[in-house]
Design a protein around this motif. Structure first.
Motif: not given
Length: 316
Positions: A5-10
């Motif tokens: 659910t956290n920000k997706i790493a690039p």
């Protein structure tokens, strides 16, 4: 299960070239990934590349990680769907069950129990999209117009709970399972034919049926079908001519079924069908969001998911 659910790493610069936003109808192709040293490095660094991390997790869980430590790295998207790493059957696939027109190359969230609607959807997809490939060339029952077939096809009528003789064109499912050391207490024999063809026979004898057969009967009813073929109950076990005729046409019995229920789990007829009933299996699945809204997971090939006993059978 990792729902992330956290920000997706690039994605790393290499994985950005894989066009992972294209989740359906990909053409077969091989994709270079640089070196395996870099894949592993990017799988561990923070923030780690989500696809590199999924690759490393996949290789480690498949027991093949030691083969992919150094040298040139690549992955292949095959015609049947999925990213492969010289792994037969197992692959990485998109979580796109809702949009895919074929189960090949598409993955789904695995729940504790199977959704009957999903099974019905798979059958419908096959009937609509695989007509030429999957439609039998001839019927299973021998008739004046079909010289190749069984003399008699018996089926379990899951509605009337008894054995019936099928008519040409009757829809049915087939069960593929292993007996193992379990000798079914209820079998179709010359002295049980009358009893088992009486309406309600399997309601009275249910607890004497192997658990796998009990589950298969329940599954047929759950998906709105009626008839099921099971060897021990549809071939007269102590009648040589009946057994020989059935065995000689086993390919047609399975080929002409609407679908085959493969009891791939366990080593005997009491293993059951995990996922049919609550508490019968654990839903352990790693899901990684590689791009916003694009999720992927590891999938297992049909044969790889079978128990060792099942996979050794010639008919498998």
């Amino acid at each position: 299960m990792d729902t992330q659910t956290n920000k997706i790493a690039p994605l790393c610069d290499v994985c950005q070239t894989l066009n992972l936003s294209n989740t359906n109808n990909r053409e077969p192709a091989e994709y270079p990934l640089g070196t395996w040293e870099n894949v592993h490095r990017k799988a561990k660094k923070h923030p780690r590349c989500p696809f590199c991390g999924l690759i490393r997790s996949f290789l480690d869980s498949s027991g093949l990680g030691y083969l992919y430590k150094t040298g040139e790295a690549s992955t292949e998207w095959k015609e049947e769907g999925g990213f492969f790493f010289q792994t037969d059957g197992d692959n990485l696939a998109f979580l796109n069950e809702d949009t895919a027109t074929s189960p090949y190359g598409s993955a789904r969230i695995v729940h504790e129990t199977v959704d009957p609607e999903l099974i019905k959807k798979w059958i419908k997809l096959c009937e609509v999209h695989h007509v030429e490939k999957c439609t039998p060339k001839q019927g299973v029952i021998k008739t004046a117009d079909n010289s190749i077939g069984v003399k008699v096809l018996r089926l379990i009528d899951t509605q009337d709970q008894c054995i019936v003789e099928a008519a040409p064109g009757d829809r049915y499912l087939a069960l593929s399972y292993v007996w193992g050391p379990v000798m079914p207490l209820v079998r179709l024999q010359q002295d049980t034919v009358v009893e088992l063809t009486q309406k309600g026979a399997f309601e009275r004898l249910r607890e004497k049926l192997p658990i796998t057969i009990q589950n298969a009967i329940d599954m047929v009813q759950m998906i709105g079908e009626r008839y099921l073929w099971v060897d021990s109950l549809c071939l007269i076990q102590d009648h040589n001519d009946d057994m020989l005729d059935g065995i000689a046409h086993m390919d047609l019995v399975y080929q002409c079924a609407v679908c085959t229920i493969i009891a791939a789990h366990g080593s005997d007829a009491n293993a059951g069908l995990p996922g049919l009933n609550k508490g019968s299996r654990d839903a352990d699945q790693e899901i990684v969001e590689v791009l916003p809204g694009v999720k992927m997971t590891k999938t297992r090939g049909v044969y790889n998911a079978m128990s060792g006993v099942h996979a050794t059978r010639a008919w498998t």
